[in-house]
Design an enzyme around this catalytic site. Structure first.
Site, PDB file in Angstrom:
ATOM      1  N   HIS A 305      64.588  54.566  94.809  1.00  0.00           N
ATOM      2  CA  HIS A 305      64.936  53.597  95.838  1.00  0.00           C
ATOM      3  C   HIS A 305      63.663  53.165  96.547  1.00  0.00           C
ATOM      4  CE1 HIS A 305      66.981  51.705  99.200  1.00  0.00           C
ATOM      5  NE2 HIS A 305      68.046  51.711  98.434  1.00  0.00           N
ATOM      6  N   ASP A 362      74.303  54.495  93.656  1.00  0.00           N
ATOM      7  CA  ASP A 362      74.990  54.101  92.417  1.00  0.00           C
ATOM      8  C   ASP A 362      75.158  55.254  91.442  1.00  0.00           C
ATOM      9  OD1 ASP A 362      75.262  51.417  93.138  1.00  0.00           O
ATOM     10  OD2 ASP A 362      73.182  51.020  92.608  1.00  0.00           O
TER      11      ASP A 362
HETATM   12  N1  CMC Z   1      63.407  55.932  86.352  1.00  0.00           N
HETATM   13  C1  CMC Z   1      62.133  56.188  86.007  1.00  0.00           C
HETATM   14  N2  CMC Z   1      61.056  55.872  86.756  1.00  0.00           N
HETATM   15  C2  CMC Z   1      61.275  55.244  87.922  1.00  0.00           C
HETATM   16  C3  CMC Z   1      62.575  54.961  88.357  1.00  0.00           C
HETATM   17  C4  CMC Z   1      63.663  55.314  87.536  1.00  0.00           C
HETATM   18  N3  CMC Z   1      64.928  55.037  87.903  1.00  0.00           N
HETATM   19  N4  CMC Z   1      62.502  54.318  89.551  1.00  0.00           N
HETATM   20  C5  CMC Z   1      61.196  54.237  89.862  1.00  0.00           C
HETATM   21  N5  CMC Z   1      60.455  54.800  88.868  1.00  0.00           N
HETATM   22  C6  CMC Z   1      58.988  54.962  88.850  1.00  0.00           C
HETATM   23  C7  CMC Z   1      58.300  53.649  88.518  1.00  0.00           C
HETATM   24  O1  CMC Z   1      58.081  53.520  87.113  1.00  0.00           O
HETATM   25  C8  CMC Z   1      57.005  53.807  89.267  1.00  0.00           C
HETATM   26  O2  CMC Z   1      56.171  54.711  88.540  1.00  0.00           O
HETATM   27  P1  CMC Z   1      54.559  54.506  88.552  1.00  0.00           P
HETATM   28  O3  CMC Z   1      54.138  54.727  89.974  1.00  0.00           O
HETATM   29  O4  CMC Z   1      54.047  55.541  87.609  1.00  0.00           O
HETATM   30  O5  CMC Z   1      54.311  53.106  88.069  1.00  0.00           O
HETATM   31  C9  CMC Z   1      57.423  54.523  90.560  1.00  0.00           C
HETATM   32  O6  CMC Z   1      58.591  55.269  90.190  1.00  0.00           O
HETATM   33  C10 CMC Z   1      57.752  53.584  91.719  1.00  0.00           C
HETATM   34  O7  CMC Z   1      58.735  52.664  91.264  1.00  0.00           O
HETATM   35  P2  CMC Z   1      58.795  51.145  91.684  1.00  0.00           P
HETATM   36  O8  CMC Z   1      59.385  50.336  90.581  1.00  0.00           O
HETATM   37  O9  CMC Z   1      57.475  50.693  92.226  1.00  0.00           O
HETATM   38  O10 CMC Z   1      59.818  51.235  92.879  1.00  0.00           O
HETATM   39  P3  CMC Z   1      60.586  50.033  93.541  1.00  0.00           P
HETATM   40  O11 CMC Z   1      60.733  50.392  94.962  1.00  0.00           O
HETATM   41  O12 CMC Z   1      59.927  48.725  93.268  1.00  0.00           O
HETATM   42  O13 CMC Z   1      62.004  50.008  92.793  1.00  0.00           O
HETATM   43  C11 CMC Z   1      64.216  50.574  92.215  1.00  0.00           C
HETATM   44  C12 CMC Z   1      63.148  50.599  93.313  1.00  0.00           C
HETATM   45  C13 CMC Z   1      65.549  50.999  92.820  1.00  0.00           C
HETATM   46  C14 CMC Z   1      64.374  49.130  91.685  1.00  0.00           C
HETATM   47  C15 CMC Z   1      63.822  51.530  91.073  1.00  0.00           C
HETATM   48  O14 CMC Z   1      63.741  52.855  91.546  1.00  0.00           O
HETATM   49  C16 CMC Z   1      64.769  51.454  89.865  1.00  0.00           C
HETATM   50  O15 CMC Z   1      64.575  50.603  88.995  1.00  0.00           O
HETATM   51  N6  CMC Z   1      65.819  52.337  89.813  1.00  0.00           N
HETATM   52  C17 CMC Z   1      66.821  52.262  88.762  1.00  0.00           C
HETATM   53  C18 CMC Z   1      67.836  51.177  89.095  1.00  0.00           C
HETATM   54  C19 CMC Z   1      68.762  51.618  90.204  1.00  0.00           C
HETATM   55  O16 CMC Z   1      69.286  52.714  90.222  1.00  0.00           O
HETATM   56  N7  CMC Z   1      69.008  50.682  91.155  1.00  0.00           N
HETATM   57  C20 CMC Z   1      69.912  50.923  92.281  1.00  0.00           C
HETATM   58  C21 CMC Z   1      69.144  50.990  93.571  1.00  0.00           C
HETATM   59  S1  CMC Z   1      70.087  51.643  94.969  1.00  0.00           S
HETATM   60  C22 CMC Z   1      71.400  50.590  95.272  1.00  0.00           C
HETATM   61  C23 CMC Z   1      71.096  49.145  95.261  1.00  0.00           C
HETATM   62  O17 CMC Z   1      70.098  48.658  95.754  1.00  0.00           O
HETATM   63  O18 CMC Z   1      71.929  48.439  94.722  1.00  0.00           O
END
Ligand code: CMC
Length: 425
Positions: A305, A362
């Site tokens: 998140h 989720d």
């Molecule tokens: N699985 C594997 N690696 C992850 C995940 C994941 N679910 N989420 C983040 N990371 C890693 C990402 O690759 C990055 O690694 P590095 O620093 O080595 O490049 C690091 O963690 C930071 O991630 P980010 O993409 O910069 O984080 P963000 O804040 O931009 O994205 C997120 C947040 C929710 C989009 C992301 O965690 C994600 O894609 N999660 C899976 C989808 C999900 O469950 N979404 C629901 C979110 S909660 C409810 C809602 O908003 O609807």
């Protein structure tokens, strides 16, 4: 607090410090471009607040979520969804009589115009529910042009009540259309959740009594999803609203934003992932390995998140609710065991620990929706139903704030510099 000072070349630029009511401290750059010609680059708005908001407070490090100051745990335990909707929209919990008249007003608007059936029927049966819901929400503006003025508080109130009343009916009707079943009309003698279950699951040929365990679980799920600060879909709602678009158009934009798998669409993806695991297409550790592999775009859905760097408090409540609901309904779902194993494996893995990736809202919600009888592709519309009061509260706040300006970000232009037109050779 004294201004912060930004030094750039030979200039010193004073930036006022702004404090939130929970001691959050930010730098106000609102006048930066106008006064200096400089602007900031902030990918994904990770550092930027566009507004001062009073709707919900999140402390991502401590795992805290409050609506209008009330802890989410207390609201989930004691309140009804309409009570929470009232709280979000009007800023305080309703008195008994205020709640009764709010419920009465919402209940009076639950019917849809009969000709709206043709709208659902224009879609292919296999259309995704989120696409139909977004279109139907947008279409409501054409059925109710009497209350579209975003600057008229009575019109806004009427449109908000209409949306709260009609979105459940629209979701139920799109479900019935896709299931080739007759549409069921709302029953205004039932409460919000029970009426929704009736419209979705009953058929005219048989009596139907909504299961109180199922209705109570749905009430909690709706409350947990009701608002979450300036998330992607709330920002979409505000952005569209900032151009003075009507509430229906703005909420429709929010539904589209929510549909993405990185946002609300994740609840459907989590269930698909757990089903793949159950079907034996790889064990838990192979999914964890894929999630960690930089060359693989796969992400562990339902994990991570932008704001929470600790357990998402909603996930904690939903995890417990999933266990309780399955036990009460006497359902033994192997997906719950797989989800728990996946969570335990991820939370003891350095990759997830270092990045502070915890289960989000989720991760467990789909397991309950499944136990309640909803098909997987309906999960995200249930999220949308829950988030509806939050979107409207955010939109209302934006419209009532005298400081609101149309959302219009800067850009760092990195394209071609001027060049002369050449006719095709
Ligand atoms: N699985 C594997 N690696 C992850 C995940 C994941 N679910 N989420 C983040 N990371 C890693 C990402 O690759 C990055 O690694 P590095 O620093 O080595 O490049 C690091 O963690 C930071 O991630 P980010 O993409 O910069 O984080 P963000 O804040 O931009 O994205 C997120 C947040 C929710 C989009 C992301 O965690 C994600 O894609 N999660 C899976 C989808 C999900 O469950 N979404 C629901 C979110 S909660 C409810 C809602 O908003 O609807």
């Amino acid at each position: 607090m004294a201004d912060a000072v930004l030094r750039f070349e030979d200039r010193e630029i004073n930036l006022p410090v702004i404090e939130g009511s929970e001691n959050e401290v930010g730098l106000d750059i609102s006048r930066l471009a106008a006064e200096t010609g400089l602007f900031t680059l902030d990918r994904g708005f990770g550092n930027t607040a566009e507004s001062q908001s009073q709707v919900s407070f999140i402390d991502g490090a401590a795992g805290i979520l409050r609506y209008r100051g009330y802890p989410i745990e207390q609201l989930a335990e004691h309140a009804s969804f309409l009570e929470v909707a009232y709280l979000l929209l009007y800023g305080s919990l309703p008195t008994k009589s205020a709640l009764a008249s709010f419920e009465d007003s919402v209940t009076r608007h639950t019917l849809l115009r009969e000709d709206m059936k043709k709208l659902f029927e224009a879609f292919p049966h296999e259309a995704h529910p989120m696409q139909i819901l977004a279109s139907a929400t947008s279409a409501l503006a054409t059925y109710y042009p009497d209350a579209l003025d975003p600057r008229n508080p009575e019109a806004v109130d009427l449109s908000m009540h209409r949306l709260l009343a009609k979105v459940p009916t629209m979701i139920a009707w799109l479900y019935k259309y896709r299931a080739h079943q007759p549409y069921m009309y709302p029953r205004n003698d039932l409460d919000y959740s029970a009426n929704f279950l009736h419209m979705v699951f009953s058929i005219p040929a048989e009596p139907y009594t909504p299961d109180p365990v199922v209705a109570a679980a749905l009430n909690v799920l709706l409350i947990l999803h009701a608002d979450h600060g300036q998330n992607c879909s709330a920002t979409a709602v505000r952005l569209v609203g900032s151009g003075d678009a009507n509430l229906f158009s703005s909420v429709s934009a929010g539904i589209h934003a929510l549909s993405g798998p990185l946002h609300g669409g994740a609840n459907q993806e989590v269930l698909d992932m757990l089903e793949e695991m159950a079907a034996g297409e790889g064990d838990v550790s192979s999914y964890i390995a894929r999630a960690k592999d930089r060359n693989d775009p796969f992400r562990l859905m339902g994990f991570g998140h932008r704001i929470y760097k600790n357990f998402d408090p909603r996930a904690r409540i939903i995890k417990q609710a999933a266990t309780d609901v399955l036990a009460k309904l006497r359902i033994d779902d192997p997906l719950l065991d797989i989800a728990q194993e996946l969570e335990a494996t991820a939370l003891s893995d350095d990759y997830f620990i270092e990045r502070k990736l915890y289960p989000n809202v989720d991760f467990y919600s789909g397991i309950i929706y499944r136990a309640l009888g909803f098909p997987t592709d309906m999960f995200t519309v249930l999220f949308a139903l829950g988030r509806l009061p939050g979107w409207m509260a955010q939109w209302k706040e934006l419209k009532e704030d005298p400081k609101t300006r149309i959302y219009r970000p800067q850009q760092v232009y990195s394209g071609e510099t001027e060049r002369a037109y050449q006719p095709p050779s």
